[in-house]
Design a protein around this motif. Structure first.
Motif, short mmCIF file in Angstrom:
data_model
loop_
_atom_site.label_atom_id
_atom_site.label_comp_id
_atom_site.label_asym_id
_atom_site.label_seq_id
_atom_site.Cartn_x
_atom_site.Cartn_y
_atom_site.Cartn_z
N PHE A 95 0.84 -1.20 0.00
CA PHE A 95 0.00 0.00 0.00
C PHE A 95 0.87 1.25 0.00
O PHE A 95 1.66 1.45 0.92
N GLU A 96 0.74 2.04 -1.02
CA GLU A 96 1.40 3.35 -1.13
C GLU A 96 2.87 3.30 -0.74
O GLU A 96 3.36 4.08 0.09
N GLY A 97 3.58 2.34 -1.34
CA GLY A 97 5.02 2.28 -1.18
C GLY A 97 5.51 1.50 0.02
O GLY A 97 6.73 1.36 0.24
N SER A 98 4.60 0.95 0.83
CA SER A 98 5.02 0.17 2.01
C SER A 98 4.43 -1.23 1.93
O SER A 98 3.44 -1.46 1.23
N GLU A 99 5.07 -2.15 2.65
CA GLU A 99 4.59 -3.53 2.71
C GLU A 99 4.37 -3.94 4.16
O GLU A 99 5.14 -3.58 5.04
N VAL A 100 3.31 -4.69 4.38
CA VAL A 100 2.96 -5.19 5.71
C VAL A 100 2.85 -6.70 5.62
O VAL A 100 2.15 -7.22 4.74
N THR A 101 3.53 -7.44 6.50
CA THR A 101 3.44 -8.90 6.50
C THR A 101 2.18 -9.34 7.23
O THR A 101 1.53 -8.56 7.92
N TRP A 102 1.85 -10.63 7.08
CA TRP A 102 0.69 -11.16 7.77
C TRP A 102 0.86 -11.06 9.28
O TRP A 102 -0.10 -10.75 10.01
N SER A 103 2.06 -11.32 9.79
CA SER A 103 2.29 -11.18 11.23
C SER A 103 2.10 -9.75 11.68
O SER A 103 1.53 -9.49 12.75
N GLU A 104 2.59 -8.81 10.89
CA GLU A 104 2.46 -7.40 11.25
C GLU A 104 1.00 -6.95 11.20
O GLU A 104 0.53 -6.20 12.08
N LEU A 105 0.24 -7.41 10.20
CA LEU A 105 -1.18 -7.05 10.12
C LEU A 105 -1.93 -7.62 11.32
O LEU A 105 -2.77 -6.94 11.92
N ASN A 106 -1.63 -8.87 11.68
CA ASN A 106 -2.29 -9.48 12.83
C ASN A 106 -1.96 -8.73 14.12
O ASN A 106 -2.85 -8.46 14.94
N ALA A 107 -0.68 -8.38 14.31
CA ALA A 107 -0.27 -7.65 15.51
C ALA A 107 -0.91 -6.26 15.55
O ALA A 107 -1.35 -5.79 16.61
N TRP A 108 -0.96 -5.61 14.41
CA TRP A 108 -1.61 -4.30 14.29
C TRP A 108 -3.07 -4.39 14.73
O TRP A 108 -3.56 -3.58 15.52
N SER A 109 -3.75 -5.41 14.24
CA SER A 109 -5.15 -5.62 14.61
C SER A 109 -5.29 -5.90 16.10
O SER A 109 -6.24 -5.44 16.74
#
Length: 600
Positions: free
Chosen positions: A53-67
């Protein structure tokens, strides 16, 4: 026998078997949900990219932790399982994190169209009895404008996720900052959320600014996501899905995001669609799948072509509303191997999907359906002497009804009266109940397909039509126009425009006696009161309006005559593309509409 069709159909068997296994009915009391699906994918593919998204990448672990951090924040704010939280944000990583967080706690996320303002926005927050409102900094002005009309408390019930470099207003809590250092662990409550719990409220297109909140359970979301991942897009963790549809609508969130959550595929997410950026981004980010609505495909097909457009990584696309006249041209130009057109409504209990990769079809369904005779001119269902509906012959258009049963529940809306209005009873036999889709379909011959009948969408009927990928209610638009001074009564309907998807709105208006209708004022009025897709494109000023014997407005002849000023005597006005005022329609512009050069 169609030998080629036979072997093509056989090639679909493995994915159909996988789909059947994945869709084995489970009780609503089983513990599973969207948030649990994210946790499973994060455990399997944690180090793989989930979102670009807009020049950045988020891993599945990072998305889960963010949530999880968002979930911890929301729980600390006093929200409990069963509560509703409104979410209004453009397509962003934070939007998905907020939706997943709410789901992990057993909350219902009311997803609000980020284009809504004033009365429609107030309605969406209040009709769902939302306890809190999460919003992006990009829509802060819209929220601020309606705070006095909401039941929410400043400083306690508003949570903002600012834009990069932005700040929270003094009446909202900065959720991004407040959650940044909270624990990233999975919440214990996720294991208690059930399939039967309401995951989302997805709003149907509202034309008066008062949309209906369609109920989407965890069970329904996961079933659609399974269908998409296993048999629609057929994606794995090695695929990347191009998602440019708004995530407050079912297509983007349930088809695009849902397939990723079930398969581990990554997503390239855009705030909004751009035809000029599409192919460059697909190539740059190696997108193999695309989630569409038909209008996007038309825009892309009408954009300037290059001889190497087919040289891109796209192999599969899934969506709805792809017109037969665009289908093959699009598929050839962009080198698409598989198009999985589907049919379904956010609130409906029946779905179709083109799982056999046949041309120009919405595919087949496992649901129990009926296609019944419908008199389009009279705008009513045909019944026999005993009052029963009459099923059509194969190949004949019929009104689609979906049988309501334990395996095909109609989850409906938050409004019980609106839910009941969509149910037909005693249709073919005593005691039966069916969901009225309001759509005409017909069975078509697609060659060998393992005995599965295939269908094609024909048209909307009755009180709605589709324009700009949105459903428009003729009754609701009519009520708004009837409120303008000088309008005695109006009759709203959809008319075809060459080269455009769906039907453009047209209103036949009977001015009040002795009144000169203020056309400029009417243009300003509909601009204030109706969203862009619901504003009538054409106005026809009449001296009288025809009624049926039961005092219903007659639409049949009006639809056929449409805006043909070379064949009718009534004055017709048009709101041209990118204009906000009505102009008298003349022969020259009529010709431009007919040859597709008017820009609609």
């Amino acid at each position: 026998m169609d030998i080629k069709g036979f072997f093509l159909a056989l090639s679909e068997v493995p994915s159909l078997l996988a789909l059947k296994k994945g869709l084995v009915p489970r009780p609503n009391t089983d513990h599973d949900c969207i948030g649990a699906a994210v946790e499973r994918i994060a455990e399997r593919f944690g180090d793989l990219t989930a979102i670009v998204f807009e020049g950045s990448e988020v891993t599945w672990s990072e998305l889960n932790a963010w949530s999880n951090r968002y979930a911890e924040f929301l729980a600390g704010a006093g929200l409990e399982a069963g509560d509703t939280v409104s979410i209004m944000m453009e397509n962003r990583v934070e939007l998905l994190a907020a939706i997943i967080a709410a789901n992990k706690l057993g909350l219902t996320a009311g997803l609000i169209n980020n284009n809504l303002r004033e009365r429609p926005l107030v309605h969406c927050v209040t009709v769902t009895e939302s306890k809190k409102c999460i919003f992006g900094g990009e829509v802060q002005g819209a929220i601020d404008q309606v705070r006095e009309d909401l039941h929410l408390v400043d400083g306690a019930d508003y949570f903002v996720v600012p834009q990069p470099g932005g700040q929270a207003p003094d009446w909202a809590v900065d959720m991004a900052t407040a959650s940044a250092n909270l624990p990233p662990d999975n919440p214990a409550h996720t294991g208690e959320v059930t399939l039967g719990d309401t995951a989302l409220y997805i709003f149907t297109s509202g034309t008066t600014g008062l949309p209906k909140a369609a109920v989407v359970s965890n069970r329904r979301y996961l079933a659609i996501a399974t269908l998409t991942a296993k048999a629609g897009l057929r994606c794995t963790e090695e695929d990347r899905i191009y998602v440019c549809l708004p995530l407050y609508h079912a297509s983007g969130l349930m088809i695009g995001v849902g397939a990723a959550l079930l398969s581990g595929a990554s997503m390239f997410i855009r705030r909004r669609f751009s035809a000029s950026a599409f192919l460059d981004e697909v190539r740059e980010h190696n997108c193999t799948c695309f989630v569409y609505v038909g209008e996007l495909c038309r825009y892309l097909n009408n954009s300037p072509a290059n001889p190497d457009d087919h040289k891109n990584p796209l192999k599969t696309m899934m969506g709805n509303g792809l017109r037969p006249d665009v289908w093959n041209a699009f598929k050839t130009r962009f080198g698409i191997k598989r198009i999985t057109e589907f049919y379904g409504a956010s609130e409906g209990n029946v779905a179709f999907a083109n799982l056999f990769n046949k041309e120009c079809t919405i595919g087949t369904t496992s649901s129990k359906i009926a296609l019944v005779k419908y008199d389009v001119d009279a705008d009513e269902i045909v019944r026999d002497a005993g009052g029963r509906c009459v099923e059509v012959e194969s190949g004949e258009p019929g009104l689609l009804l979906g049988h309501i049963n334990p395996h095909a529940a109609f989850e409906g809306y938050t409004d019980k009266a609106a839910t009941e209005k969509k149910i037909m009873r005693d249709v073919l036999e005593d005691g039966d109940a069916w969901f009225n889709t309001g759509d005409l379909l017909r069975e078509i011959d697609v060659g060998f397909a393992l005995g599965y009948p295939h269908y094609q969408f024909v048209d909307r009927v009755g009180d709605t039509f589709r324009w700009r990928s949105e459903n428009v209610s003729t009754n609701e638009v009519g009520e708004i126009i009837n409120g303008f001074p000088g309008v005695e009564v109006c009759n709203v309907y959809g008319v075809e425009v060459p080269g455009a998807d769906g039907r453009a709105g047209m209103a036949a208006i009977l001015p009040a006696a002795g009144t000169d209708l203020d056309i400029d004022g009417l243009g300003e009025y509909v601009g204030r009161e109706l969203p862009a897709y619901a504003r009538p494109v054409f106005l026809r000023i009449q001296e009288n309006l025809d009624l049926t014997g039961t005092f219903k407005l007659v639409k049949g002849d009006l639809k056929r005559e449409a805006y043909a000023v070379d064949a009718i005597d009534d004055p017709v006005y048009v709101m041209k593309p990118r204009s906000s005022r009505y102009e008298r329609l003349d022969g020259d512009y009529l010709g431009a509409i007919r040859d597709g050069s008017a820009g609609f």
